[in-house]
Design an enzyme around this catalytic site. Structure first.
Site, PDB file in Angstrom:
ATOM      1  N   ASP A 124      57.681  -5.139  32.221  1.00 41.63           N
ATOM      2  CA  ASP A 124      57.753  -3.694  31.998  1.00 41.63           C
ATOM      3  C   ASP A 124      58.925  -3.446  31.055  1.00 41.63           C
ATOM      4  O   ASP A 124      60.068  -3.757  31.397  1.00 41.63           O
ATOM      5  CB  ASP A 124      57.992  -3.001  33.354  1.00 41.63           C
ATOM      6  CG  ASP A 124      58.141  -1.498  33.217  1.00 41.63           C
ATOM      7  OD1 ASP A 124      58.027  -0.808  34.243  1.00 41.63           O
ATOM      8  OD2 ASP A 124      58.349  -1.012  32.078  1.00 41.63           O
ATOM      9  N   ILE A 125      58.640  -2.913  29.893  1.00 43.17           N
ATOM     10  CA  ILE A 125      59.703  -2.757  28.878  1.00 43.17           C
ATOM     11  C   ILE A 125      60.824  -1.859  29.399  1.00 43.17           C
ATOM     12  O   ILE A 125      61.980  -2.027  29.006  1.00 43.17           O
ATOM     13  CB  ILE A 125      59.121  -2.239  27.555  1.00 43.17           C
ATOM     14  CG1 ILE A 125      60.131  -2.431  26.422  1.00 43.17           C
ATOM     15  CG2 ILE A 125      58.674  -0.762  27.661  1.00 43.17           C
ATOM     16  CD1 ILE A 125      59.546  -2.425  25.042  1.00 43.17           C
ATOM     17  N   ASN A 140      54.346   8.869  19.633  1.00 47.94           N
ATOM     18  CA  ASN A 140      53.465   9.555  18.676  1.00 47.94           C
ATOM     19  C   ASN A 140      54.372  10.425  17.813  1.00 47.94           C
ATOM     20  O   ASN A 140      55.552  10.589  18.108  1.00 47.94           O
ATOM     21  CB  ASN A 140      52.381  10.387  19.386  1.00 47.94           C
ATOM     22  CG  ASN A 140      52.978  11.449  20.278  1.00 47.94           C
ATOM     23  OD1 ASN A 140      53.691  12.341  19.806  1.00 47.94           O
ATOM     24  ND2 ASN A 140      52.734  11.349  21.564  1.00 47.94           N
ATOM     25  N   GLY A 180      51.153   5.675  28.447  1.00 46.36           N
ATOM     26  CA  GLY A 180      51.566   4.287  28.166  1.00 46.36           C
ATOM     27  C   GLY A 180      53.063   4.052  28.173  1.00 46.36           C
ATOM     28  O   GLY A 180      53.794   4.522  29.046  1.00 46.36           O
ATOM     29  N   ASP A 221      55.254   5.215  26.137  1.00 42.58           N
ATOM     30  CA  ASP A 221      55.936   6.501  25.872  1.00 42.58           C
ATOM     31  C   ASP A 221      56.185   7.233  27.190  1.00 42.58           C
ATOM     32  O   ASP A 221      57.296   7.687  27.487  1.00 42.58           O
ATOM     33  CB  ASP A 221      55.029   7.328  24.958  1.00 42.58           C
ATOM     34  CG  ASP A 221      55.781   8.400  24.166  1.00 42.58           C
ATOM     35  OD1 ASP A 221      55.121   9.141  23.425  1.00 42.58           O
ATOM     36  OD2 ASP A 221      57.011   8.481  24.304  1.00 42.58           O
ATOM     37  N   SER A 244      50.765  -0.053  19.189  1.00 40.44           N
ATOM     38  CA  SER A 244      49.433   0.368  18.725  1.00 40.44           C
ATOM     39  C   SER A 244      48.262  -0.281  19.449  1.00 40.44           C
ATOM     40  O   SER A 244      47.108   0.075  19.173  1.00 40.44           O
ATOM     41  CB  SER A 244      49.252   0.112  17.206  1.00 40.44           C
ATOM     42  OG  SER A 244      49.908   1.109  16.464  1.00 40.44           O
TER      43      SER A 244
HETATM   44  N1  APR Z   1      55.905  -2.003  29.353  1.00 37.79           N
HETATM   45  C1  APR Z   1      55.381  -2.790  28.371  1.00 37.79           C
HETATM   46  N2  APR Z   1      54.195  -2.557  27.785  1.00 37.79           N
HETATM   47  C2  APR Z   1      53.497  -1.475  28.217  1.00 37.79           C
HETATM   48  C3  APR Z   1      53.970  -0.600  29.218  1.00 37.79           C
HETATM   49  C4  APR Z   1      55.231  -0.907  29.796  1.00 37.79           C
HETATM   50  N3  APR Z   1      55.773  -0.148  30.758  1.00 37.79           N
HETATM   51  N4  APR Z   1      53.036   0.380  29.412  1.00 37.79           N
HETATM   52  C5  APR Z   1      52.022   0.123  28.568  1.00 37.79           C
HETATM   53  N5  APR Z   1      52.281  -0.991  27.853  1.00 37.79           N
HETATM   54  C6  APR Z   1      51.469  -1.653  26.828  1.00 37.79           C
HETATM   55  C7  APR Z   1      50.013  -1.317  26.788  1.00 37.79           C
HETATM   56  O1  APR Z   1      49.306  -2.104  27.724  1.00 37.79           O
HETATM   57  C8  APR Z   1      49.661  -1.688  25.356  1.00 37.79           C
HETATM   58  O2  APR Z   1      49.440  -3.082  25.280  1.00 37.79           O
HETATM   59  O3  APR Z   1      51.967  -1.213  25.567  1.00 37.79           O
HETATM   60  C9  APR Z   1      50.944  -1.382  24.583  1.00 37.79           C
HETATM   61  C10 APR Z   1      50.892  -0.114  23.736  1.00 37.79           C
HETATM   62  O4  APR Z   1      50.116   0.844  24.407  1.00 37.79           O
HETATM   63  P1  APR Z   1      50.431   2.419  24.326  1.00 37.79           P
HETATM   64  O5  APR Z   1      51.611   2.711  25.157  1.00 37.79           O
HETATM   65  O6  APR Z   1      49.148   3.115  24.636  1.00 37.79           O
HETATM   66  O7  APR Z   1      50.869   2.684  22.814  1.00 37.79           O
HETATM   67  P2  APR Z   1      49.992   2.822  21.496  1.00 37.79           P
HETATM   68  O8  APR Z   1      48.735   2.030  21.560  1.00 37.79           O
HETATM   69  O9  APR Z   1      50.960   2.558  20.383  1.00 37.79           O
HETATM   70  O10 APR Z   1      49.569   4.364  21.490  1.00 37.79           O
HETATM   71  C11 APR Z   1      50.572   5.329  21.293  1.00 37.79           C
HETATM   72  O11 APR Z   1      49.910   6.551  23.235  1.00 37.79           O
HETATM   73  O12 APR Z   1      51.303   6.960  24.983  1.00 37.79           O
HETATM   74  C12 APR Z   1      50.769   7.506  23.851  1.00 37.79           C
HETATM   75  O13 APR Z   1      52.423   9.072  23.105  1.00 37.79           O
HETATM   76  C13 APR Z   1      51.832   7.816  22.833  1.00 37.79           C
HETATM   77  O14 APR Z   1      50.322   8.983  21.413  1.00 37.79           O
HETATM   78  C14 APR Z   1      51.028   7.777  21.566  1.00 37.79           C
HETATM   79  C15 APR Z   1      50.048   6.643  21.818  1.00 37.79           C
END
Ligand code: APR
Length: 184
Positions: free
Chosen positions: A16-17, A30, A38, A40, A128
């Site tokens: 978990d980041i 975004n 996610g 964010d 992404s």
């Molecule tokens: N720690 C690490 N990785 C994570 C975590 C976490 N806590 N939560 C999710 N992920 C992973 C997801 O499984 C995916 O592999 O991070 C990667 C990126 O996923 P997203 O968070 O959906 O990001 P992205 O694909 O770049 O989309 C961005 O989603 O959350 C919204 O506001 C954000 O509109 C923007 C879009």
């Protein structure tokens, strides 16, 4: 999995980041910088309101939002990381609309900003590859090459982590790092 790139360490791990103790963690934001789901959502939820407040201040000078591939920094708030570097990855639309170039820019701009801020250790999510639907295999090649190239061209960053949320994604990044024979 670990690799050395010049004097820097590149680490791939599942986790978990928001739990990472690196100087900075990168948010897959975004362009509104007002939060989302996610990564964010997790960062804003755990980091607290201070992060959003600083995002609002940043937005005053970015009326149209943060452009794809650009990077800005805020406090880490209640997170272990001192700083959050927010970037916007490209939305996948088939791969022929500049997505690889924009994804590369996002990683490089986060590292360039970290270097400028004197940040030594930084954690990336797989930008992404969630809501923005960038295929993980393709994204991992762009992400690892961008980071390896940047670390080969610049000194000052000591450790870069890719924090993958699933075992599957970790496996894909590990395969890519091994398979790509990335120059490191
Ligand atoms: N720690 C690490 N990785 C994570 C975590 C976490 N806590 N939560 C999710 N992920 C992973 C997801 O499984 C995916 O592999 O991070 C990667 C990126 O996923 P997203 O968070 O959906 O990001 P992205 O694909 O770049 O989309 C961005 O989603 O959350 C919204 O506001 C954000 O509109 C923007 C879009």
């Amino acid at each position: 999995m670990e690799a050395s790139v010049g004097s820097a360490k590149l680490k791939l791990l599942q986790g978990d980041i928001t739990e990472q103790g690196t100087d900075a963690i990168v948010n897959a934001a975004n362009s509104s910088l007002m939060g989302g789901g996610g990564v964010d959502g997790a960062i804003h939820r755990k980091g607290g309101a201070q992060i959003l407040e600083e995002c609002r201040l940043i937005r005053r000078s970015l009326p149209d939002g943060l452009p794809t591939g650009d990077a800005v920094a805020t406090t880490g708030g209640r997170l272990r990381a001192k700083k959050v570097i927010h970037t916007v990855g490209p939305v996948w639309s088939g791969g022929n609309n500049g997505e690889p170039e924009m994804l590369e820019r996002a990683y490089r701009n986060c590292l360039a900003l970290a270097l400028k801020m004197g940040i030594k250790t930084i954690s990336f999510p797989s930008i992404s590859t969630g809501a923005y639907e960038y295929p993980v295999e393709k994204a991992s090649r762009v992400a690892l090459r961008a980071v390896v190239d940047f670390l080969g061209e610049n000194t000052g960053i000591e450790e870069v982590r890719f924090v993958l949320h699933s075992k599957h994604d970790l496996w894909i990044y590990e395969e890519t790092l091994e398979g790509e024979k990335l120059r490191y």
